[in-house]
Motif scaffolding. Structure first.
Motif, PDB file in Angstrom:
ATOM      1  N   LEU A   5     -55.306  -9.079  48.915  1.00 54.04           N
ATOM      2  CA  LEU A   5     -54.726  -8.368  47.847  1.00 54.04           C
ATOM      3  C   LEU A   5     -55.553  -6.935  47.739  1.00 54.04           C
ATOM      4  O   LEU A   5     -55.220  -5.807  47.040  1.00 54.04           O
ATOM      5  CB  LEU A   5     -54.732  -8.909  46.633  1.00 54.04           C
ATOM      6  CG  LEU A   5     -53.516 -10.189  46.437  1.00 54.04           C
ATOM      7  CD1 LEU A   5     -53.539 -10.914  45.026  1.00 54.04           C
ATOM      8  CD2 LEU A   5     -52.241  -9.381  46.725  1.00 54.04           C
ATOM      9  N   ALA A   6     -56.875  -7.190  48.301  1.00 51.06           N
ATOM     10  CA  ALA A   6     -57.822  -5.926  47.850  1.00 51.06           C
ATOM     11  C   ALA A   6     -57.426  -4.625  48.645  1.00 51.06           C
ATOM     12  O   ALA A   6     -57.555  -3.714  48.315  1.00 51.06           O
ATOM     13  CB  ALA A   6     -59.132  -6.172  48.173  1.00 51.06           C
ATOM     14  N   ASN A   7     -56.508  -5.004  49.746  1.00 51.49           N
ATOM     15  CA  ASN A   7     -56.036  -3.754  50.555  1.00 51.49           C
ATOM     16  C   ASN A   7     -54.968  -2.794  49.692  1.00 51.49           C
ATOM     17  O   ASN A   7     -54.576  -1.849  49.992  1.00 51.49           O
ATOM     18  CB  ASN A   7     -55.276  -4.236  51.597  1.00 51.49           C
ATOM     19  CG  ASN A   7     -56.185  -5.042  52.614  1.00 51.49           C
ATOM     20  OD1 ASN A   7     -57.439  -4.689  52.683  1.00 51.49           O
ATOM     21  ND2 ASN A   7     -55.824  -5.887  53.327  1.00 51.49           N
ATOM     22  N   PHE A   8     -54.685  -3.302  48.394  1.00 52.00           N
ATOM     23  CA  PHE A   8     -53.541  -2.694  47.745  1.00 52.00           C
ATOM     24  C   PHE A   8     -54.252  -2.250  46.261  1.00 52.00           C
ATOM     25  O   PHE A   8     -53.527  -2.018  45.249  1.00 52.00           O
ATOM     26  CB  PHE A   8     -52.571  -3.661  47.336  1.00 52.00           C
ATOM     27  CG  PHE A   8     -51.587  -4.047  48.570  1.00 52.00           C
ATOM     28  CD1 PHE A   8     -50.730  -3.296  49.131  1.00 52.00           C
ATOM     29  CD2 PHE A   8     -51.960  -5.417  49.145  1.00 52.00           C
ATOM     30  CE1 PHE A   8     -50.027  -3.876  50.357  1.00 52.00           C
ATOM     31  CE2 PHE A   8     -51.372  -5.808  50.086  1.00 52.00           C
ATOM     32  CZ  PHE A   8     -50.223  -5.143  50.734  1.00 52.00           C
ATOM     33  N   GLU A   9     -55.411  -1.896  46.582  1.00 48.82           N
ATOM     34  CA  GLU A   9     -56.300  -1.415  45.333  1.00 48.82           C
ATOM     35  C   GLU A   9     -55.933   0.003  44.949  1.00 48.82           C
ATOM     36  O   GLU A   9     -55.907   0.480  43.714  1.00 48.82           O
ATOM     37  CB  GLU A   9     -57.861  -1.642  45.616  1.00 48.82           C
ATOM     38  CG  GLU A   9     -58.418  -0.419  46.547  1.00 48.82           C
ATOM     39  CD  GLU A   9     -59.634  -0.604  46.577  1.00 48.82           C
ATOM     40  OE1 GLU A   9     -60.316  -0.213  45.785  1.00 48.82           O
ATOM     41  OE2 GLU A   9     -60.175  -0.673  47.915  1.00 48.82           O
ATOM     42  N   ASP A  10     -55.308   0.776  45.789  1.00 48.49           N
ATOM     43  CA  ASP A  10     -54.563   1.963  45.502  1.00 48.49           C
ATOM     44  C   ASP A  10     -53.605   2.071  44.514  1.00 48.49           C
ATOM     45  O   ASP A  10     -53.374   2.798  43.721  1.00 48.49           O
ATOM     46  CB  ASP A  10     -54.062   2.893  46.803  1.00 48.49           C
ATOM     47  CG  ASP A  10     -55.341   3.121  47.714  1.00 48.49           C
ATOM     48  OD1 ASP A  10     -56.607   3.342  47.134  1.00 48.49           O
ATOM     49  OD2 ASP A  10     -55.297   3.268  48.838  1.00 48.49           O
ATOM     50  N   LEU A  11     -52.883   0.968  44.660  1.00 52.86           N
ATOM     51  CA  LEU A  11     -51.528   0.501  44.060  1.00 52.86           C
ATOM     52  C   LEU A  11     -52.060  -0.012  42.304  1.00 52.86           C
ATOM     53  O   LEU A  11     -51.437   0.288  41.314  1.00 52.86           O
ATOM     54  CB  LEU A  11     -50.513  -0.386  44.499  1.00 52.86           C
ATOM     55  CG  LEU A  11     -50.046   0.276  45.551  1.00 52.86           C
ATOM     56  CD1 LEU A  11     -49.050  -0.791  46.559  1.00 52.86           C
ATOM     57  CD2 LEU A  11     -49.178   1.331  45.348  1.00 52.86           C
ATOM     58  N   CYS A  12     -52.885  -0.544  42.316  1.00 52.95           N
ATOM     59  CA  CYS A  12     -53.780  -1.443  41.386  1.00 52.95           C
ATOM     60  C   CYS A  12     -55.085  -1.429  41.316  1.00 52.95           C
ATOM     61  O   CYS A  12     -55.512  -2.578  42.434  1.00 52.95           O
ATOM     62  CB  CYS A  12     -52.923  -2.922  41.229  1.00 52.95           C
ATOM     63  SG  CYS A  12     -53.336  -3.728  39.414  1.00 52.95           S
ATOM     64  N   GLY A  13     -56.024  -0.808  40.867  1.00 52.51           N
ATOM     65  CA  GLY A  13     -57.261  -0.773  40.956  1.00 52.51           C
ATOM     66  C   GLY A  13     -58.094  -1.919  40.967  1.00 52.51           C
ATOM     67  O   GLY A  13     -58.805  -2.250  41.702  1.00 52.51           O
ATOM     68  N   PRO A  14     -57.724  -3.022  39.809  1.00 52.51           N
ATOM     69  CA  PRO A  14     -58.403  -4.284  39.704  1.00 52.51           C
ATOM     70  C   PRO A  14     -58.237  -5.375  40.722  1.00 52.51           C
ATOM     71  O   PRO A  14     -59.096  -6.351  41.146  1.00 52.51           O
ATOM     72  CB  PRO A  14     -57.524  -4.801  38.366  1.00 52.51           C
ATOM     73  CG  PRO A  14     -57.071  -3.680  37.660  1.00 52.51           C
ATOM     74  CD  PRO A  14     -56.930  -2.646  38.729  1.00 52.51           C
ATOM     75  N   LEU A  17     -61.179  -6.115  43.185  1.00 49.97           N
ATOM     76  CA  LEU A  17     -62.072  -7.277  42.615  1.00 49.97           C
ATOM     77  C   LEU A  17     -61.928  -8.629  43.917  1.00 49.97           C
ATOM     78  O   LEU A  17     -62.913  -9.323  43.884  1.00 49.97           O
ATOM     79  CB  LEU A  17     -61.902  -7.968  41.114  1.00 49.97           C
ATOM     80  CG  LEU A  17     -62.116  -6.954  40.284  1.00 49.97           C
ATOM     81  CD1 LEU A  17     -61.458  -7.747  39.089  1.00 49.97           C
ATOM     82  CD2 LEU A  17     -63.574  -6.849  40.120  1.00 49.97           C
ATOM     83  N   PHE A  18     -60.998  -8.785  44.487  1.00 44.27           N
ATOM     84  CA  PHE A  18     -60.744  -9.766  45.279  1.00 44.27           C
ATOM     85  C   PHE A  18     -61.475  -9.609  46.736  1.00 44.27           C
ATOM     86  O   PHE A  18     -61.683 -10.606  47.382  1.00 44.27           O
ATOM     87  CB  PHE A  18     -59.237 -10.043  45.656  1.00 44.27           C
ATOM     88  CG  PHE A  18     -58.306 -10.573  44.689  1.00 44.27           C
ATOM     89  CD1 PHE A  18     -58.408 -12.040  44.354  1.00 44.27           C
ATOM     90  CD2 PHE A  18     -57.535  -9.908  43.864  1.00 44.27           C
ATOM     91  CE1 PHE A  18     -57.777 -12.609  43.516  1.00 44.27           C
ATOM     92  CE2 PHE A  18     -56.774 -10.455  42.726  1.00 44.27           C
ATOM     93  CZ  PHE A  18     -57.113 -11.778  42.578  1.00 44.27           C
ATOM     94  N   ARG A  19     -62.069  -8.270  46.845  1.00 45.48           N
ATOM     95  CA  ARG A  19     -62.935  -8.125  47.997  1.00 45.48           C
ATOM     96  C   ARG A  19     -64.419  -8.711  47.510  1.00 45.48           C
ATOM     97  O   ARG A  19     -64.934  -9.029  48.913  1.00 45.48           O
ATOM     98  CB  ARG A  19     -63.062  -6.546  48.354  1.00 45.48           C
ATOM     99  CG  ARG A  19     -63.865  -6.204  49.516  1.00 45.48           C
ATOM    100  CD  ARG A  19     -63.526  -4.608  49.571  1.00 45.48           C
ATOM    101  NE  ARG A  19     -62.481  -4.496  50.090  1.00 45.48           N
ATOM    102  CZ  ARG A  19     -61.314  -3.585  49.857  1.00 45.48           C
ATOM    103  NH1 ARG A  19     -61.623  -3.009  48.531  1.00 45.48           N
ATOM    104  NH2 ARG A  19     -60.420  -3.359  50.102  1.00 45.48           N
ATOM    105  N   TYR A  20     -64.549  -9.004  46.491  1.00 43.64           N
ATOM    106  CA  TYR A  20     -65.999  -9.413  46.023  1.00 43.64           C
ATOM    107  C   TYR A  20     -66.207 -10.797  46.105  1.00 43.64           C
ATOM    108  O   TYR A  20     -65.344 -11.657  45.136  1.00 43.64           O
ATOM    109  CB  TYR A  20     -66.419  -8.858  44.724  1.00 43.64           C
ATOM    110  CG  TYR A  20     -66.463  -7.243  44.772  1.00 43.64           C
ATOM    111  CD1 TYR A  20     -67.352  -6.854  45.469  1.00 43.64           C
ATOM    112  CD2 TYR A  20     -65.519  -6.642  43.892  1.00 43.64           C
ATOM    113  CE1 TYR A  20     -67.560  -5.187  45.420  1.00 43.64           C
ATOM    114  CE2 TYR A  20     -65.619  -5.371  43.885  1.00 43.64           C
ATOM    115  CZ  TYR A  20     -66.627  -4.319  44.475  1.00 43.64           C
ATOM    116  OH  TYR A  20     -66.735  -3.135  44.577  1.00 43.64           O
TER     117      TYR A  20
END
Length: 366
Positions: A5-14, A17-20
């Motif tokens: 889901l971290a790949n979609f951070e451009d759509l939803c910044g939070p 966090l799933f990358r951490y």
């Protein structure tokens, strides 16, 4: 799974966090705890409904202990299903799948199935025998060999099957183990840990409480082994992706805390072999893959005590017809000495925490 889901951070910044890893570890612990708390009442109710109660040895077999545990009759067993479902769910959702996570979940699933079959036989036959010891060891051997083959044929993790690390040394004791030696070590770690936790599961809350401190210690071991800076500083083997096992360890901590809620004295449910055999195998697999198999002897000191007490008791009786303990495993010895069950449990928890801290100290003493 949710890592991506971290790949979609451009759509939803939070979503970044799933990358951490730290965020996913925390979410894994919380979600495993929440799921276990939610499903436990339903599972316990169903186990009571179908009369899946724990089988106990008779007074002819265990004497006074049968009287001490008489109130436990009818308490449902197979509660390890609760822990398994919670750990598997949280690990799949929050761990980034790699060969290490796959092997951990494969071992856990296989031994959960073995424990379930053992519990089912005990209940259906209405005795405490279940699957024979030889059959259990054979199933554990098969599980260990399949798991080891996955690591061996993985280019990224093949080295795990070859290097032998022990506490207090800055470099591996053996740089390139023969495959037969690696197979024997992996089997002994998994089978030893599995059977030791199984022996510890004899009074309310004891095994699962000690599991929490062991899982927390291995969360630290796996995190440091997977972190380039920490592993270099502490003279550990850097294992790429090992941090994902930290997510699994955190899931085990969360699920165990929730299970302890229902397993504390007086227990509403027992984990049975469905839980103890499988959790032991999972811990053993994580210890091997994080290059900390021998540290498990220190971290899991309570489990080692329990297993050794049985070995010593059997050996003494066979050679001299004398018993070292009033009864083995050793927690029953203290019960027969007059300790209240809760006192035995809490004192063993304290020892387990101290053993875990001693094991963690080996990270720095090199």
């Amino acid at each position: 799974m949710l890592y991506y889901l971290a790949n979609f951070e451009d759509l939803c910044g939070p979503l970044r966090l799933f990358r951490y890893q730290s965020f996913r570890c925390g979410m894994s612990l919380v979600s495993a705890f929440a799921v276990a708390m939610l499903i436990a009442p339903y599972v316990i109710g169903k186990l009571r409904e179908i009369k899946f109660g724990q089988s106990f040895r008779s007074k002819d077999e265990v004497g006074k202990l049968a009287d001490l545990h008489s109130a436990k009759k009818g308490t449902p067993t197979m509660g390890g299903i609760i822990v398994y479902a919670s750990v598997a769910m949280a690990s799949i959702l929050f761990a980034r799948m790699n060969a290490l996570v796959f092997v951990a979940l494969f071992v856990y699933t296989s031994l959960s199935a073995l424990g379930f079959a053992d519990d089912y036989l005990k209940i259906s036959k209405k005795n405490s025998r279940g699957i024979s010891g030889k059959a259990k060891l054979a199933a554990q051997l098969a599980t260990a060999m399949v798991a080891l083959a996955v690591l061996y044929f993985s280019k990224e993790y093949n080295f795990i099957t070859r290097e032998l690390w022990i506490p207090f040394l800055k470099h591996p004791l053996v740089q390139y183990m023969p495959m037969a030696m690696a197979a024997l070590l992996f089997y002994l770690v998994i089978a030893g840990s599995s059977n030791a936790i199984n022996l510890t599961d004899g009074v309310d809350g004891l095994a699962i409480g000690c599991t929490i401190s062991v899982a927390m210690a291995y969360a630290v071991f796996t995190y440091t082994a997977g972190n380039a800076i920490a592993s270099e500083y502490l003279f550990l083997r850097m294992i790429p992706g090992c941090g994902e096992l930290t997510v699994v360890c955190c899931a085990l901590v969360g699920a165990s805390l929730a299970f302890l809620w229902y397993n504390s004295h007086p227990a509403e449910v027992f984990m049975g072999d469905t839980g103890s055999l499988a959790i032991g195998g999972l811990v053993g697999a994580i210890a091997f893959m994080s290059q900390q198999p021998f540290t498990l002897v220190i971290v899991g000191g309570v489990f080692v005590m329990e297993a050794l007490s049985v070995i010593m008791q059997v050996a003494s009786y066979k050679t001299s017809k004398r018993r070292i303990f009033l009864m083995a495993p050793v927690h029953h010895h203290f019960e027969l000495k007059g300790w209240a069950e809760t006192k035995v449990t809490i004192r063993f928890w304290i020892m387990s925490l101290l053993f875990a801290l001693a094991g963690l100290a080996t990270l720095k003493i090199r």
